[in-house]
Motif scaffolding. Structure first.
Motif, mmCIF file in Angstrom:
data_model
loop_
_atom_site.group_PDB
_atom_site.id
_atom_site.type_symbol
_atom_site.label_atom_id
_atom_site.label_comp_id
_atom_site.label_asym_id
_atom_site.label_seq_id
_atom_site.Cartn_x
_atom_site.Cartn_y
_atom_site.Cartn_z
ATOM 1 N N ILE A 1 53.708 44.467 39.438
ATOM 2 C CA ILE A 1 52.701 43.411 39.300
ATOM 3 C C ILE A 1 51.572 43.684 40.281
ATOM 4 O O ILE A 1 51.799 43.983 41.455
ATOM 5 N N LYS A 2 50.330 43.575 39.805
ATOM 6 C CA LYS A 2 49.162 43.811 40.650
ATOM 7 C C LYS A 2 48.645 42.491 41.213
ATOM 8 O O LYS A 2 48.461 41.522 40.476
ATOM 9 N N VAL A 3 48.417 42.478 42.529
ATOM 10 C CA VAL A 3 47.951 41.268 43.214
ATOM 11 C C VAL A 3 46.626 41.555 43.914
ATOM 12 O O VAL A 3 46.492 42.572 44.602
ATOM 13 N N GLY A 4 45.650 40.660 43.738
ATOM 14 C CA GLY A 4 44.365 40.770 44.434
ATOM 15 C C GLY A 4 44.148 39.574 45.334
ATOM 16 O O GLY A 4 44.500 38.446 44.970
ATOM 17 N N MET A 5 43.601 39.800 46.516
ATOM 18 C CA MET A 5 43.345 38.733 47.486
ATOM 19 C C MET A 5 41.843 38.499 47.605
ATOM 20 O O MET A 5 41.071 39.441 47.774
ATOM 21 N N MET B 1 49.592 37.912 54.622
ATOM 22 C CA MET B 1 50.128 37.686 53.276
ATOM 23 C C MET B 1 50.166 38.988 52.481
ATOM 24 O O MET B 1 51.143 39.272 51.773
ATOM 25 N N LEU B 2 49.122 39.792 52.597
ATOM 26 C CA LEU B 2 49.071 41.067 51.876
ATOM 27 C C LEU B 2 50.210 41.986 52.300
ATOM 28 O O LEU B 2 50.816 42.667 51.465
ATOM 29 N N THR C 1 41.918 45.690 45.033
ATOM 30 C CA THR C 1 40.798 45.084 45.757
ATOM 31 C C THR C 1 39.943 44.175 44.876
ATOM 32 O O THR C 1 39.211 43.327 45.375
ATOM 33 N N GLU C 2 40.027 44.323 43.554
ATOM 34 C CA GLU C 2 39.226 43.513 42.633
ATOM 35 C C GLU C 2 40.124 42.543 41.868
ATOM 36 O O GLU C 2 41.056 42.973 41.185
ATOM 37 N N PRO C 3 39.848 41.232 41.954
ATOM 38 C CA PRO C 3 40.667 40.267 41.201
ATOM 39 C C PRO C 3 40.685 40.547 39.703
ATOM 40 O O PRO C 3 41.677 40.261 39.028
ATOM 41 N N GLY C 4 39.595 41.119 39.182
ATOM 42 C CA GLY C 4 39.526 41.430 37.761
ATOM 43 C C GLY C 4 40.512 42.501 37.339
ATOM 44 O O GLY C 4 40.785 42.669 36.142
ATOM 45 N N LEU C 5 41.060 43.239 38.306
ATOM 46 C CA LEU C 5 42.050 44.281 38.016
ATOM 47 C C LEU C 5 43.473 43.800 38.292
ATOM 48 O O LEU C 5 44.426 44.560 38.131
ATOM 49 N N ALA C 6 43.608 42.545 38.706
ATOM 50 C CA ALA C 6 44.903 42.026 39.149
ATOM 51 C C ALA C 6 45.599 41.230 38.047
ATOM 52 O O ALA C 6 44.960 40.724 37.111
ATOM 53 N N ASP C 7 46.911 41.128 38.176
ATOM 54 C CA ASP C 7 47.688 40.190 37.362
ATOM 55 C C ASP C 7 47.689 38.816 38.011
ATOM 56 O O ASP C 7 47.691 37.792 37.333
ATOM 57 N N VAL C 8 47.721 38.818 39.351
ATOM 58 C CA VAL C 8 47.754 37.572 40.126
ATOM 59 C C VAL C 8 46.661 37.622 41.188
ATOM 60 O O VAL C 8 46.526 38.629 41.887
ATOM 61 N N ALA C 9 45.887 36.557 41.303
ATOM 62 C CA ALA C 9 44.865 36.460 42.355
ATOM 63 C C ALA C 9 45.276 35.383 43.344
ATOM 64 O O ALA C 9 45.693 34.285 42.955
ATOM 65 N N GLY D 1 42.236 36.114 29.619
ATOM 66 C CA GLY D 1 43.439 36.931 29.555
ATOM 67 C C GLY D 1 43.444 38.099 30.521
ATOM 68 O O GLY D 1 44.405 38.872 30.575
ATOM 69 N N THR D 2 42.363 38.240 31.295
ATOM 70 C CA THR D 2 42.281 39.333 32.277
ATOM 71 C C THR D 2 43.265 39.099 33.417
ATOM 72 O O THR D 2 43.903 40.033 33.913
ATOM 73 N N LEU D 3 43.371 37.841 33.818
ATOM 74 C CA LEU D 3 44.199 37.433 34.959
ATOM 75 C C LEU D 3 45.311 36.532 34.435
ATOM 76 O O LEU D 3 45.082 35.720 33.531
ATOM 77 N N LYS D 4 46.509 36.671 34.995
ATOM 78 C CA LYS D 4 47.629 35.871 34.502
ATOM 79 C C LYS D 4 47.881 34.628 35.353
ATOM 80 O O LYS D 4 48.169 33.554 34.824
ATOM 81 N N LYS D 5 47.792 34.772 36.681
ATOM 82 C CA LYS D 5 48.150 33.667 37.566
ATOM 83 C C LYS D 5 47.156 33.567 38.728
ATOM 84 O O LYS D 5 46.593 34.574 39.171
#
Length: 443
Positions: A3-7, A22-23, A35-43, A72-76
Motif C-alpha cells: 500500500i502506498k502512503v503519502g504525507m 509517523m512516516l 511524495t505525491e498524494p496523487g500517487l498514493a493509496d492513502v493520504a 478514484g485516484t486515492l482510496k483513503k
C-alpha cells in the motif's frame, strides 16, 4: 503490491517532526512512502490550526484530496494535527471524505489507524493530547544535511492571542538524554546542520530540572562530532541569560544567530498580550546581545493590529524597528482566534487595517535588509549548498546568517561541480533585498 502512503505536512517545523515520526512507523510496517498524494493509496494530512490562514490551507488541502478520492485516484484519507485537535468532532462532521480523524495523541498509533481505514472502518478517536510522543525515530524529509530537533512539546506561556496551549497542552521538555540520543542518530544519518526548536526553546528544562537547561543542552550537542552548524529558534526575550549568550559566543558550532519573537514594542500592548517588556527593556536587551555576541544575526517576529493598537502605538513600533535594525524580521497581521482571551477584547481592529500596518513594517524592513546586505559586498562567508538553479545557471544555499525555510538565500557560481550539503567558501559579489550573490573562492 505494498500500500502506498503519502504525507501532507502543513504548518510549522514542529509539525514536520511529528510527520517524520509517523512516516517512520509506516515505512517500518511495510507501507511504501510516496511524495505525491496523487500517487498514493492513502493520504495522511497533518494539519495546522494556528491562525485563520493556516486553517484555510488545511481545509483546502482536505477538499482537494477529497476530489482525488472521488475520482478514484486515492482510496483513503487520514486527517490529524492541530486543526483536528482544536475542533475535533466538527472536523469529523464537516469532512465526511476523511476516513479517519484523529488527535495528536493518536499519531503514535498511526499504523493501527491505517489498519482501521483499510478495513473500511471510519475511525474517529481523540486520545489525550498529553499522550503525544516527545521523541522517537523519524524519517529525514528535509534536505539530507539538515534537520529540526524538537526539544519540547506544548506551551505554558498563555499569550492572550495564541491557541497553542489549548491545542498542544502544557510545556513538556524532552529529557536531555533522549534529545542527545536523537541528535546523535541524526548526525549518524548525514545531518550536519541541526535546528533546535520548541514552542519556547529558552524554557527548555524548567519543568524537568527546575531551571533552563538550554545552555547545557547546546554545549552537549556541540560535542557531537559530525555536526557542523547548530542553530536555536524561538527564544523568548525574558529568558535570554548571560549563560546562554556566553555559550553561543564561545561554542564554534553554534551559529551566531538568535531568533527572539517579541511581537510588539509597546509596553501596554505587550502586557495585554501577556508578553514581557517594553521598548526600553527590549532595546537594552538587543544591545546587550550584540555586545556579548559580536556580529550576531538577530531575528524577530511582530504582530500588528492587536486589539486596541492605536496609530500612535503602531508608529512607535515602526520607530522601534528603525532604531533596532533587526537583521531578519517577519511581521504578521493579528488573527482573531476562537477561544483566546484576545478574541474577547474590545476595540478589535479591521483585518484590512492590521494587514496594511504589517505591510508598512515589512516595507520598512525591506530597506533595512537591503542596506545591511550592501555592507556585505566583497566579504567572505562559508555557505552550505542546497541545490542548483537551472534557470539562473548557478548554485544556491545559505550562510550561517540564514535559517532554513524562513530566511534568504545566497546564489553563487563555481568552476567545479558541487554537491548538496557541501560547505564552501564564497565571496559576495552583489546583493539583493533579502538575498546575496557570490562566487566560490575555493573548493
Amino acid at each position: 503490491m505494498p500500500i502506498k502512503v503519502g504525507m501532507v505536512s502543513l504548518g510549522c517545523s514542529k509539525n514536520l517532526v511529528d510527520s517524520e515520526r509517523m512516516l517512520y512507523k509506516l515505512r517500518k510496517s511495510g507501507y511504501e512512502l510516496v511524495t505525491e498524494p496523487g500517487l498514493a493509496d492513502v493520504a495522511v494530512v497533518n494539519t495546522c490550526g494556528f491562525i485563520q490562514s493556516a486553517k484555510e490551507e488545511a481545509i483546502e488541502t482536505i477538499l482537494e484530496l477529497g476530489k482525488l478520492k472521488e475520482d478514484g485516484t486515492l482510496k483513503k484519507i487520514i486527517v490529524t494535527g492541530c486543526l483536528v485537535e482544536r475542533y475535533k468532532e466538527e472536523i469529523a462532521e464537516q469532512f465526511p471524505e476523511a476516513d479517519a480523524v484523529i488527535g495528536i495523541g493518536n499519531n503514535k498509533d498511526i499504523v493501527d489507524v491505517l489498519d482501521h481505514v483499510l478495513a473500511d472502518e471510519r475511525y474517529i478517536n481523540f486520545a489525550p493530547k498529553l499522550d503525544a510522543e516527545l521523541t522517537g525515530e523519524r524519517i529525514i524529509s528535509t534536505l539530507p544535511f539538515f534537520s529540526y530537533l524538537k526539544v519540547a512539546e506544548g506551551c505554558s506561556n498563555c499569550c492572550t492571542y495564541c491557541a497553542i496551549p489549548q491545542i498542544r497542552g502544557k510545556f513538556r521538555s524532552v529529557p536531555m538524554e533522549d534529545v542527545l540520543k536523537e541528535a546523535r542518530w541524526l548526525a549518524d544519518n548525514g545531518v550536519t546542520e541541526l535546528v533546535v526548536i520548541a514552542q519556547d526553546t529558552s524554557q527548555y528544562g524548567f519543568d524537568l530540572y527546575g531551571e533552563s537547561k538550554l545552555p547545557e543542552l547546546l554545549r552537549e550537542l556541540c560535542k557531537i562530532e559530525k555536526l557542523r552548524w547548530i542553530r536555536t529558534l524561538y527564544c523568548y526575550p525574558e529568558r535570554i541569560t548571560d549563560e546562554l549568550l556566553e555559550t553561543i559566543a564561545s561554542e564554534e558550532k553554534l551559529v551566531k544567530y538568535l531568533e527572539i519573537p517579541i511581537q510588539h514594542s509597546d509596553g501596554d500592548i505587550l502586557s495585554r498580550m501577556h508578553r514581557w517588556g517594553d521598548a526600553e527593556q527590549l532595546e537594552a536587551l538587543f544591545a546587550h546581545i550584540r555586545e556579548k555576541i559580536p556580529g550576531v544575526i538577530l531575528r524577530t517576529t511582530l504582530i500588528t493590529g492587536f486589539p486596541g493598537e492605536t496609530k500612535e502605538q503602531f508608529n512607535s513600533l515602526a520607530e522601534f524597528v528603525q532604531r533596532v535594525r533587526f537583521d531578519r524580521l517577519g511581521c504578521f497581521a493579528y488573527s482573531c482566534e476562537d477561544g483566546t482571551q484576545a478574541a474577547k477584547f474590545p476595540d478589535q481592529i479591521e483585518p484590512e487595517e492590521a494587514a496594511h500596518r504589517a505591510d508598512i513594517i515589512m516595507e520598512q524592513q525591506l530597506l533595512i535588509s537591503s542596506e545591511n546586505n550592501a555592507k556585505l559586498m566583497d566579504k567572505e562567508f562559508t555557505a552550505v549548498v542546497e541545490g542548483f538553479d537551472r534557470f539562473g545557471e548557478c548554485w544556491f544555499g545559505r550562510t550561517e546568517m540564514d535559517a532554513p525555510d524562513i530566511d534568504g538565500k545566497v546564489f553563487f557560481t563555481s568552476e567545479n561541480p558541487l554537491s548538496v550539503g557541501q560547505y564552501v567558501k564564497i565571496r559576495i559579489t552583489d546583493t539583493l533585498d533579502y538575498d546575496l550573490i557570490g562566487e566560490v573562492i575555493n573548493e
